[in-house]
Design a protein around this motif. Structure first.
Motif, PDB file in Angstrom:
ATOM      1  N   THR A  22       0.823  -1.208   0.000  1.00 44.27           N
ATOM      2  CA  THR A  22       0.000   0.000   0.000  1.00 44.27           C
ATOM      3  C   THR A  22       0.857   1.258   0.000  1.00 44.27           C
ATOM      4  OG1 THR A  22      -1.869  -1.106   1.016  1.00 44.27           O
ATOM      5  CG2 THR A  22      -1.731   1.260   1.354  1.00 44.27           C
ATOM      6  N   GLY A  72     -11.108  -0.451   0.603  1.00 42.99           N
ATOM      7  CA  GLY A  72      -9.923  -1.261   0.873  1.00 42.99           C
ATOM      8  C   GLY A  72     -10.313  -2.409   1.782  1.00 42.99           C
ATOM      9  N   ALA A  73      -9.393  -3.357   1.971  1.00 42.83           N
ATOM     10  CA  ALA A  73      -9.702  -4.481   2.851  1.00 42.83           C
ATOM     11  C   ALA A  73      -9.802  -4.034   4.302  1.00 42.83           C
ATOM     12  CB  ALA A  73      -8.642  -5.566   2.701  1.00 42.83           C
ATOM     13  N   ALA A  74      -8.998  -3.040   4.683  1.00 39.09           N
ATOM     14  CA  ALA A  74      -9.075  -2.565   6.067  1.00 39.09           C
ATOM     15  C   ALA A  74     -10.459  -1.982   6.339  1.00 39.09           C
ATOM     16  CB  ALA A  74      -7.973  -1.535   6.338  1.00 39.09           C
ATOM     17  N   TYR A 116      -3.689  -5.052  11.571  1.00 36.87           N
ATOM     18  CA  TYR A 116      -5.023  -4.754  11.044  1.00 36.87           C
ATOM     19  C   TYR A 116      -6.135  -5.010  12.062  1.00 36.87           C
ATOM     20  CZ  TYR A 116      -2.476  -4.151   6.763  1.00 36.87           C
ATOM     21  OH  TYR A 116      -1.578  -3.704   5.830  1.00 36.87           O
ATOM     22  N   ASP A 189      -9.926 -12.098   7.332  1.00 40.72           N
ATOM     23  CA  ASP A 189      -9.058 -11.141   6.646  1.00 40.72           C
ATOM     24  C   ASP A 189      -8.247 -11.923   5.619  1.00 40.72           C
ATOM     25  OD1 ASP A 189      -7.159  -9.416   5.721  1.00 40.72           O
ATOM     26  OD2 ASP A 189      -6.450  -8.751   7.687  1.00 40.72           O
ATOM     27  N   ALA A 191      -7.076 -10.257   2.880  1.00 42.79           N
ATOM     28  CA  ALA A 191      -6.649  -9.112   2.063  1.00 42.79           C
ATOM     29  C   ALA A 191      -5.571  -9.507   1.073  1.00 42.79           C
ATOM     30  CB  ALA A 191      -6.140  -7.994   2.964  1.00 42.79           C
ATOM     31  N   ALA A 192      -4.572 -10.241   1.550  1.00 40.44           N
ATOM     32  CA  ALA A 192      -3.411 -10.531   0.700  1.00 40.44           C
ATOM     33  C   ALA A 192      -3.325 -12.022   0.367  1.00 40.44           C
ATOM     34  CB  ALA A 192      -2.143 -10.046   1.387  1.00 40.44           C
ATOM     35  N   SER A 214      -8.366  -7.341  -0.593  1.00 44.38           N
ATOM     36  CA  SER A 214      -7.843  -6.070  -1.055  1.00 44.38           C
ATOM     37  C   SER A 214      -8.066  -5.964  -2.560  1.00 44.38           C
ATOM     38  CB  SER A 214      -6.344  -6.032  -0.754  1.00 44.38           C
ATOM     39  OG  SER A 214      -5.952  -4.724  -0.507  1.00 44.38           O
ATOM     40  N   LYS A 217      -4.301  -4.964  -4.391  1.00 44.01           N
ATOM     41  CA  LYS A 217      -3.152  -5.866  -4.372  1.00 44.01           C
ATOM     42  C   LYS A 217      -3.255  -6.772  -5.605  1.00 44.01           C
ATOM     43  CE  LYS A 217      -2.461  -5.404   0.605  1.00 44.01           C
ATOM     44  NZ  LYS A 217      -2.656  -6.018   1.931  1.00 44.01           N
ATOM     45  N   SER A 225      -9.381   0.347  -3.233  1.00 41.87           N
ATOM     46  CA  SER A 225     -10.588  -0.474  -3.347  1.00 41.87           C
ATOM     47  C   SER A 225     -10.387  -1.782  -2.614  1.00 41.87           C
ATOM     48  CB  SER A 225     -10.949  -0.737  -4.818  1.00 41.87           C
ATOM     49  OG  SER A 225     -10.040  -1.647  -5.416  1.00 41.87           O
TER      50      SER A 225
HETATM   51  C1  LIG Z   1      -3.015  -5.201   2.932  1.00 37.27           C
HETATM   52  C2  LIG Z   1      -3.706  -5.854   4.056  1.00 37.27           C
HETATM   53  C3  LIG Z   1      -4.865  -5.289   4.614  1.00 37.27           C
HETATM   54  C4  LIG Z   1      -5.399  -3.949   4.181  1.00 37.27           C
HETATM   55  O1  LIG Z   1      -5.798  -3.939   2.846  1.00 37.27           O
HETATM   56  P1  LIG Z   1      -6.137  -2.539   2.139  1.00 37.27           P
HETATM   57  O2  LIG Z   1      -6.845  -2.951   0.886  1.00 37.27           O
HETATM   58  O3  LIG Z   1      -4.854  -1.852   1.902  1.00 37.27           O
HETATM   59  O4  LIG Z   1      -7.021  -1.770   3.048  1.00 37.27           O
HETATM   60  C5  LIG Z   1      -5.483  -5.966   5.636  1.00 37.27           C
HETATM   61  N1  LIG Z   1      -5.009  -7.142   6.087  1.00 37.27           N
HETATM   62  C6  LIG Z   1      -3.910  -7.716   5.575  1.00 37.27           C
HETATM   63  C7  LIG Z   1      -3.443  -9.029   6.107  1.00 37.27           C
HETATM   64  C8  LIG Z   1      -3.207  -7.095   4.536  1.00 37.27           C
HETATM   65  O5  LIG Z   1      -2.119  -7.664   4.027  1.00 37.27           O
END
Ligand SMILES: *Cc1c(COP(=O)(O)O)cnc(C)c1O
Length: 395
Positions: A22, A72-74, A116, A189, A191-192, A214, A217, A225
């Motif tokens: 990010t 975003g994922a957060a 997170y 979560d 996200a990645a 995410s 990513k 987003s």
């Molecule tokens: C990157 C990440 C997030 C946040 O994702 P964003 O889309 O940047 O808000 C949350 N949790 C983990 C494990 C991540 O790697």
């Protein structure tokens, strides 16, 4: 053009071999995704209707009942926590982030506590940790056990949060089994956790109620987003807390994801109002998701591995450094080039201080390894990257 824009702002372009971080701007978007965003920017639409369309597309690609685009994922994690606490109760929606008046605790296994967790807490939820870290510390063999989860669930429990990675997936089924009978939503979560693209469906197959991905990513969407997907009622309760709610009750036409019958009235702006996803992000994310979902993981990994081989050859013999390409099945994501070196952070610092700064992944720096992660590395930067590393090492 992009380079000119940044140069005009006096901002350096960087060679990014650190991944879709990010702080380095996330993924690079394909021309088609950029074009979709530009087209979206030129018309007015109802954002609720657009999110309903996003939900249909996300459901098709993930197998979830519903999904929305978040910033975003957060943000998706914050909304997931909020929706788990409020469900359709608009008085609770109005109260957030003050959540002491109702079930506001989110269970989180100790080994899942990441930076997170703050995104969950931002909803007003309180984190309650449980379990042991025997495996992580090497002290023992046992992971998360059903009785620990069952004993931790109380009337104050609103959700169970799970930070997925390739090595803890088998625990997810245990968590789901223990939570389901007590109607405790499981928030993952992820996200990645893409690629592999099979993970778009995997967590739902394992029974997760809400999953955060995410968008900026691996999916390759707009940087700001993300996706919140899962159970229709929870996704709907998240959406109504994200949308602009300055509406006339007499004229408002909500998308059918938002269940008016379940609510005692029409909520005001919710906790997620600050996480709005614009029409450009929503359309861009969907365009990227369409491309990501049909891509051939093996073929794209083969291309990346070939590029890493090229970079490794261009690096040649490096004093004090052992090189190794870790294949995707080892990294769990994409192939990466590992550089084992005595003082990795000193090299990383020198690379970042170069006229064109170079970023390698410092994820395994504590183990004496810098990683060339090709996910956000432009092919035209491969040669310059190798050159910069040699220069930083004075070879
Ligand atoms: C990157 C990440 C997030 C946040 O994702 P964003 O889309 O940047 O808000 C949350 N949790 C983990 C494990 C991540 O790697």
């Amino acid at each position: 053009m992009t380079q000119d824009i940044y140069a005009a702002l006096g901002v350096k372009r960087r060679i990014n071999a650190a991944g879709t971080l990010t702080r380095l701007g996330g993924a690079l978007m394909d021309d088609e995704v950029v074009a979709a965003m530009a087209a979206a920017a030129r018309a007015s639409v109802d954002i609720g209707e657009l999110q309903a369309a996003a939900s249909r597309a996300i459901a098709r690609h993930t197998g979830a009942q519903a999904g929305i685009v978040t910033s975003g994922a957060a943000a998706a994690l914050t909304l997931a926590a909020a929706a788990s606490m409020t469900r359709w109760d608009i008085a609770r929606m109005a109260a957030l982030p003050h959540a002491e008046g109702f079930a506001n605790e989110i269970l989180l296994h100790r080994t899942h506590y990441t930076g997170y967790a703050h995104a969950l807490r931002a909803s007003g939820a309180r984190i309650v940790d449980l379990g042991h870290n025997d495996r992580g510390t090497g002290a023992g063999v046992r992971g998360l056990e059903p009785w620990e989860i069952e004993a931790a669930i109380t009337p104050r429990t609103a959700a169970f949060a799970f930070s997925a990675n390739p090595s803890n997936l088998s625990d997810l089924a245990v968590v789901v089994k223990a939570c389901r009978s007590k109607d405790i939503p499981v928030i993952v979560d992820a996200a990645a956790q893409l690629p592999p693209k099979s993970n778009l469906r995997r967590f739902f197959e394992l029974g997760a109620d809400l999953v955060a991905f995410s968008g900026g990513k691996a999916i390759g969407g707009p940087q700001a987003s993300g996706i919140l997907a899962g159970r229709r009622d929870l996704v709907g309760a998240a959406l109504v807390q994200q949308l602009d709610m300055d509406v006339s009750p007499e004229t408002w036409a909500p998308p059918d994801l938002i269940d008016l019958k379940e609510m005692k009235g029409i909520p005001h702006h919710g906790l997620g109002r600050g996480f709005k996803a614009g029409k450009e992000e929503i359309v861009g994310l969907l365009a990227a998701l369409e491309r990501f979902a049909v891509a051939d993981d093996e073929a794209s990994n083969a291309v990346l591995e070939k590029r890493l081989n090229g970079i490794s050859n261009a690096l040649g013999e490096l004093p004090g450094i052992t090189k190794r390409i870790a294949p995707a099945r080892e990294t769990g994501r994409v192939p990466q080039l590992y550089l084992a070196i005595e003082n990795p952070l000193a090299l990383s610092r020198r690379l970042q201080a170069a006229a064109t700064p170079v970023h390698l992944s410092e994820r395994f720096a504590a183990q004496g390894i810098l990683i060339v992660d090709p996910q956000a590395l432009r092919p035209e930067d491969d040669a310059a990257l190798a050159e910069a590393v040699r220069k930083a090492l004075n070879v």
